[in-house]
Design an enzyme around this catalytic site. Structure first.
Site, PDB file in Angstrom:
ATOM      1  N   GLY A 221       0.809  -1.199   0.000  1.00  0.00           N
ATOM      2  CA  GLY A 221       0.000   0.000   0.000  1.00  0.00           C
ATOM      3  C   GLY A 221       0.848   1.257   0.000  1.00  0.00           C
ATOM      4  N   SER A 222       0.375   2.288   0.674  1.00  0.00           N
ATOM      5  CA  SER A 222       1.013   3.603   0.580  1.00  0.00           C
ATOM      6  C   SER A 222       2.380   3.689   1.235  1.00  0.00           C
ATOM      7  CB  SER A 222       0.091   4.671   1.167  1.00  0.00           C
ATOM      8  OG  SER A 222      -1.031   4.856   0.325  1.00  0.00           O
ATOM      9  N   THR A 223       2.792   2.670   2.024  1.00  0.00           N
ATOM     10  CA  THR A 223       4.173   2.697   2.515  1.00  0.00           C
ATOM     11  C   THR A 223       5.151   2.648   1.343  1.00  0.00           C
ATOM     12  OG1 THR A 223       4.226   0.282   2.814  1.00  0.00           O
ATOM     13  CG2 THR A 223       3.633   1.623   4.742  1.00  0.00           C
ATOM     14  N   LYS A 225       4.971   4.372  -1.253  1.00  0.00           N
ATOM     15  CA  LYS A 225       5.165   5.714  -1.799  1.00  0.00           C
ATOM     16  C   LYS A 225       6.541   6.274  -1.438  1.00  0.00           C
ATOM     17  CE  LYS A 225       0.236   6.836  -1.937  1.00  0.00           C
ATOM     18  NZ  LYS A 225      -0.898   7.492  -1.242  1.00  0.00           N
TER      19      LYS A 225
END
Length: 488
Positions: A221-223, A225
């Site tokens: 997920g957004s980790t 990014k």
């Protein structure tokens, strides 16, 4: 000598040669295969009737052998005061009469059993003195306070937590929940050991699966990014204050699909800086950024952080993955840590550790020292070794500042520690239709002199279910682990 006697002598010589050759072949060339054959239990009995070396945490044995009155002479035992066997099971594994060995009991078997070449001189001394052989003692790198903090904070929810020393790569904590008790499998009662093994394997919660390093990997997920931001900064085309498009909805090319932001609205006023985009975890800006950077830049950056690499620490770590040959919509999703991006918690801890260590990623290591269990003489002491340099020191500092803002004024506030700057990134990862998302948090602290890098995942939101977010669900767990290390 007449002809018949010569024939008899020749036949006798040939038979003697064949007998000598066959026995020599068995004794010297087939010896190892025969010793390891599954039907030959003499080697197992020999190993079990020898005092197996202990596995230690901060000097305390968490796996050790005690004398018993049966054919095997020693019983393998797990756990210690304040260190439950369940908490360490996915590190120690088990050593079983019935089902062999797993985890460190398997990878370090020759040292623990006392058969390793590193113990050659000790074996000679034992032979000369008639002393019973004993395996080596293995001290692991785990910090017991950090391990317990992770175990207690996860609280039985399915998930995992990993903590690393960014400067050395030492594994300070590695917890996979739910846990399991190796003692039930180590019993010398064959029937009971087999029953315990069958129950462990059949358990629908999969406690024997080490969620920290292997098996069915998680979308980060957004980790992820962080990796996308690193690729942008390393390209030389972006700075933390570079403005990105952050619309409420991003139309994906070649498809009717769109990407939306978590809150439903635009990021900023429709444009937002790279730093602020990470701070509030803007989906549309990062998806567009991933497509702009392109497949090669994204895949290369992920690989430099360790994606795609098999590792042994010495436990085998499943390789995390970034998809190859994506089309633009797939690449947009991948830049958000979705589509076919998959990661272990250890891998995401490595991403944070590299940033914490000025862009230098150290190889994770679980073994601190190997010593002679009797004399305490040092046998082996693995040295810290560099894994890669995924980003420059300048990029690492920029990412650190950006990740600090995630905690002070963004989605990661649950990881705040009073008086200490924490750098972090949250993630809420979709993984199955109708299922609650996985909650992620990766971080390091103190930001100005990092002592610990952490990654936590809580499967399907844990007790929060569909209401879970990375910050609120996984953040407090990461905070507890960081505090346990820093307070020491």
């Amino acid at each position: 000598m007449n002809k018949p006697l010569r024939h008899v002598a020749l036949v006798g010589f040939v038979m003697f040669a064949l007998l000598f050759g066959s026995t020599s072949w068995i004794q010297y060339f087939q010896a190892e295969n025969l010793r390891e054959h599954e039907l030959n239990n003499r080697t197992l009995i020999e190993e079990l009737s020898r005092e197996r070396g202990p596995i230690l945490v901060d000097g305390t044995p968490i796996a050790y052998s005690v004398p018993v009155d049966d054919v095997y002479e020693f019983q393998r035992t797990y756990g210690a005061d304040g260190m439950s066997p369940e908490m360490y099971a996915n590190i120690t594994g088990f050593f079983s009469v019935t089902n062999g060995a797993t985890n460190l009991e398997k990878t370090e078997n020759s040292l623990l059993a006392g058969t390793d070449d590193a113990l050659f001189y000790d074996k000679i001394t034992n032979w000369l003195t008639g002393r019973q052989p004993m395996g080596a003692a293995i001290e692991i790198t785990v910090d017991p306070a950090a391990q317990k903090a992770a175990w207690d904070a996860l609280g039985g929810q399915k998930g995992a937590a990993v903590a690393l020393d960014p400067k050395t790569g030492d594994v300070l904590a590695m917890v996979s929940t739910p846990g399991w008790d190796p003692n039930a499998l180590a019993t010398h009662d064959h029937s009971a050991a087999q029953d315990a093994y069958d129950r462990l394997i059949a358990d629908e919660d999969n406690p024997a699966y080490n969620r920290a390093i292997g098996g069915n990997l998680y979308p980060p997920g957004s980790t992820f990014k962080i990796v996308t931001a690193a690729a942008a900064l390393e390209s030389g085309e972006y700075e933390p204050d570079t403005m990105l498009d952050g619309p409420a909805e991003l139309d994906l090319p070649q498809t009717t699909a769109t990407i939306r932001n978590s809150g439903g609205g635009a990021c900023g006023s429709g444009t937002i800086s790279l730093a602020d985009s990470l701070r509030i975890s803007c989906n549309t800006s990062f998806a567009d950024l991933g497509m702009t950077l392109g497949q090669d830049a994204m895949e290369t950056q992920a690989r430099e952080f360790g994606f795609g690499e098999d590792m042994e620490i010495p436990l085998r770590v499943s390789a995390s993955s970034f998809p190859a040959d994506t089309n633009p919509p797939q690449l947009a999703q991948s830049a958000l840590g979705q589509f076919e991006v998959r990661s272990t918690p250890l891998q995401m801890a490595m991403v944070s550790a590299a940033i914490a260590n000025d862009g230098k990623l150290m190889h994770p290591q679980l073994i601190d020292q190997v010593r002679n269990a009797r004399t305490l003489d040092l046998i082996e002491e693995p040295s810290p070794r560099e894994f890669s340099r995924p980003v420059s020191g300048e990029t690492a500092q920029e990412l650190t500042d950006m990740m600090v803002s995630v905690v002070t004024d963004g989605t990661g506030s649950a990881g705040q520690i009073p008086g200490i700057d924490v750098a972090a990134k949250t993630g809420t990862a979709q993984h199955a239709e109708g299922a609650a998302p996985h909650a992620w948090y990766t971080s390091f602290a103190p930001a100005d002199d990092p002592q610990v890098a952490v990654a936590v995942v809580v499967e399907s939101g844990g007790r929060a279910g569909s209401e879970a977010y990375g910050g609120s669900t996984a953040g407090p767990i990461a905070k507890a682990v960081m505090e346990a290390v820093i307070k020491e």
